[in-house]
Design an enzyme around this catalytic site. Structure first.
Site, PDB file in Angstrom:
ATOM      1  N   CYS A 197      46.677  95.981  62.526  1.00 55.67           N
ATOM      2  CA  CYS A 197      47.057  96.989  61.516  1.00 55.67           C
ATOM      3  C   CYS A 197      45.888  97.915  61.196  1.00 55.67           C
ATOM      4  O   CYS A 197      46.088  99.083  60.864  1.00 55.67           O
ATOM      5  CB  CYS A 197      47.528  96.295  60.240  1.00 55.67           C
ATOM      6  N   GLU A 222      51.820  96.423  56.389  1.00 54.11           N
ATOM      7  CA  GLU A 222      51.374  97.813  56.480  1.00 54.11           C
ATOM      8  C   GLU A 222      52.301  98.631  57.381  1.00 54.11           C
ATOM      9  O   GLU A 222      52.619  99.779  57.072  1.00 54.11           O
ATOM     10  CB  GLU A 222      49.947  97.878  57.050  1.00 54.11           C
ATOM     11  N   ARG A 235      69.229  72.411  49.714  1.00 55.30           N
ATOM     12  CA  ARG A 235      70.606  72.621  49.278  1.00 55.30           C
ATOM     13  C   ARG A 235      70.530  73.263  47.889  1.00 55.30           C
ATOM     14  O   ARG A 235      69.448  73.448  47.365  1.00 55.30           O
ATOM     15  CB  ARG A 235      71.363  71.267  49.210  1.00 55.30           C
ATOM     16  N   THR A 261      52.499  55.908  48.701  1.00 55.27           N
ATOM     17  CA  THR A 261      51.992  57.096  49.404  1.00 55.27           C
ATOM     18  C   THR A 261      51.357  58.063  48.408  1.00 55.27           C
ATOM     19  O   THR A 261      50.241  58.560  48.619  1.00 55.27           O
ATOM     20  CB  THR A 261      53.134  57.794  50.176  1.00 55.27           C
ATOM     21  N   LEU A 262      52.051  58.340  47.296  1.00 60.19           N
ATOM     22  CA  LEU A 262      51.520  59.235  46.264  1.00 60.19           C
ATOM     23  C   LEU A 262      50.194  58.711  45.708  1.00 60.19           C
ATOM     24  O   LEU A 262      49.243  59.476  45.533  1.00 60.19           O
ATOM     25  CB  LEU A 262      52.542  59.387  45.128  1.00 60.19           C
ATOM     26  N   ASP A 273      66.094  55.379  50.413  1.00 55.03           N
ATOM     27  CA  ASP A 273      66.894  56.514  49.909  1.00 55.03           C
ATOM     28  C   ASP A 273      67.680  57.229  51.005  1.00 55.03           C
ATOM     29  O   ASP A 273      68.583  57.995  50.707  1.00 55.03           O
ATOM     30  CB  ASP A 273      65.978  57.549  49.228  1.00 55.03           C
ATOM     31  N   GLY A 314      56.895  57.477  48.823  1.00 52.08           N
ATOM     32  CA  GLY A 314      57.087  56.802  47.544  1.00 52.08           C
ATOM     33  C   GLY A 314      55.796  56.639  46.749  1.00 52.08           C
ATOM     34  O   GLY A 314      54.794  57.301  47.012  1.00 52.08           O
TER      35      GLY A 314
END
Length: 348
Positions: free
Chosen positions: A94, A60, A216, A295-296, A209, A292
Site C-alpha cells: 500500500c 487504503e 450460534r 486447564t484454566l 459437555d 475446564g
C-alpha cells in the site's frame, strides 16, 4: 513514536473514524490486522475503506477505490489506523500505491511492529517527499490490534480466560453439565466466539459437555477449535470434530492432518510453552480458554493470560460439583450486568 509534525483534533477525529471502520471486520481478517482508512479533501471525507478479509484489498486500497473524483487525491490526506504495508504478499504494498498517487499528506495511527513492515512503509512515503504524521491515537490503534501485536511481539496468541460460576463457586452441579448463564450472556459468549480466532478446551470438558464450540445466536465466523487431548480419549464422532469448523488436536501421540482436523504432537513437559509455541506456528492470533477448571487454572497459575471474563450467577447455588478456578488478588477492570448474571472483566 511520533513524527516531527504535530497533529490536530481533526486528525484524531478521522483516525477515530478509521478505527470504527476497522472494527466492522473483527474476527474476519486473520492472520492480517484490522485496519481502517479515511481520505479527506479540504475538510470533507471523500473516501473510506477497511480491510475485510485476508487476501482481499487492504484498507487504503478500498478507501482509494471509493473516491469518485480521483483528481482530488494529490490534494488530499489519507488517514490509516496502521502503518501502510511495504511488502508484497497476496496484494501489492500500500505504501507504493500511496507514493504513486502522490497524496499531499499521510496520517498514521500506530506503527506496524511486524518485521516485514516496521517503519519501512512510512520510510517509502517520506522518501517520496510526502508529509507523514504518526502516533495519532496510538494507544487506541494498538488496542484495536491487540491480538495482532501480541502474536508478533510475544510470539503467542492473545489469551482470554472465560468461565461461568455459581454464587457458591461451582462450574456445574454434581460434576454434570449445568446451565449457569442466562440467554443474554449466551448471546454475548457467541459474539465473543465470532470475534476471536480460536477457542480451547481440555479432554475433560470435551468428554463431559460434548460441545461443538461454534457460533450460534449471532452472525459470525466459527473460531478454530483447539482440543487438548494428550491421550486421544475424545471419540471421533463427538461434536468438536464436526465439519462446521477446523479443529486442532494437541496431543502426545501423533502428528497428522486429515481434512479439517489437524493433530499436533507436543511433549507434556513444559506444556504451556509447548502449546503457545504450537499455536504461534499455526498463526493463531487469539484464543478463548473455555475450560475446564484444571486447564484454566494452569494458565492462571502461570500468569499466562491477557484478559479474563468471569460470568457469575449470584442467584444460583450448586452446593457441590467442579470448583471454579482460584482467581484471587486481581480486581476487575469493570463489571457488566446481564439481567440476573454479571460478567467481571479483568486485564493482566
Amino acid at each position: 513514536m511520533t513524527s516531527l509534525f504535530s497533529w490536530t483534533m481533526q486528525d484524531e477525529t478521522y483516525i477515530k473514524r478509521g478505527i470504527e471502520l476497522a472494527q466492522k471486520a473483527l474476527g474476519r481478517t486473520y492472520p492480517n490486522p484490522l485496519v481502517g482508512s479515511v481520505i479527506v479533501h479540504n475538510g470533507k471525507i471523500i473516501g473510506e475503506g477497511y480491510h475485510h478479509k485476508a487476501g482481499e484489498n487492504h484498507a487504503e486500497i478500498n478507501a482509494i477505490e471509493s473516491v469518485e473524483d480521483k483528481s482530488l487525491i494529490p490534494e488530499s490526506t489519507i488517514y490509516v489506523t496502521l502503518e501502510p504495508c511495504a511488502h508484497y504478499g497476496k496484494t501489492p504494498p500500500c505504501a507504493l500505491k500511496i507514493k504513486e498517487l502522490g497524496f499531499r499528506k499521510v496520517v498514521i495511527g500506530a506503527m506496524d511492529s511486524h518485521d516485514k513492515v516496521n517503519g519501512k512503509g512510512k520510510k517509502i512515503i517520506q522518501d517520496a517527499g510526502i508529509e507523514v504524521v504518526s502516533g495519532v491515537l496510538e494507544q487506541e490503534c494498538i488496542e484495536l490490534n491487540k491480538r495482532f501485536f501480541t502474536h508478533h511481539e510475544k510470539k503467542r496468541p492473545y489469551i482470554i480466560l472465560k468461565w461461568a460460576q455459581s454464587a457458591d463457586g461451582f462450574l456445574d452441579k454434581d460434576f454434570k453439565p449445568t446451565a449457569i448463564s442466562n440467554s443474554l450472556v449466551n448471546q454475548f459468549v457467541h459474539q465473543l466466539r465470532a470475534d476471536e480466532h480460536a477457542i480451547l478446551v481440555g479432554t475433560h470438558t470435551a468428554l463431559n459437555d460434548n460441545p461443538s464450540l461454534t457460533v450460534r445466536n449471532v452472525e459470525g465466523v466459527n473460531p478454530v477449535r483447539i482440543l487438548i487431548d494428550f491421550d486421544l480419549k475424545v471419540p471421533s464422532d463427538f461434536s468438536i470434530f464436526n465439519r462446521e469448523a477446523k479443529t486442532i488436536v494437541i496431543n502426545s501421540v501423533k502428528e497428522e492432518t486429515r481434512e479439517h482436523i489437524h493433530f499436533i504432537k507436543i511433549k507434556k513437559e513444559n506444556f504451556l510453552q509447548e502449546l503457545t509455541d504450537a499455536l504461534y506456528k499455526e498463526q493463531i492470533q487469539s484464543v478463548i480458554i473455555e475450560g475446564g477448571s484444571h486447564t484454566l487454572q494452569q494458565f492462571i497459575d502461570a500468569d499466562l493470560w491477557d484478559e479474563a471474563m468471569v460470568i457469575k450467577n449470584d442467584s444460583l447455588e450448586l452446593q457441590q460439583g467442579t470448583k471454579a478456578p482460584e482467581f484471587t488478588g486481581t480486581k476487575p477492570l469493570r463489571t457488566e450486568v446481564f439481567r440476573n448474571n454479571t460478567i467481571e472483566f479483568y486485564q493482566s
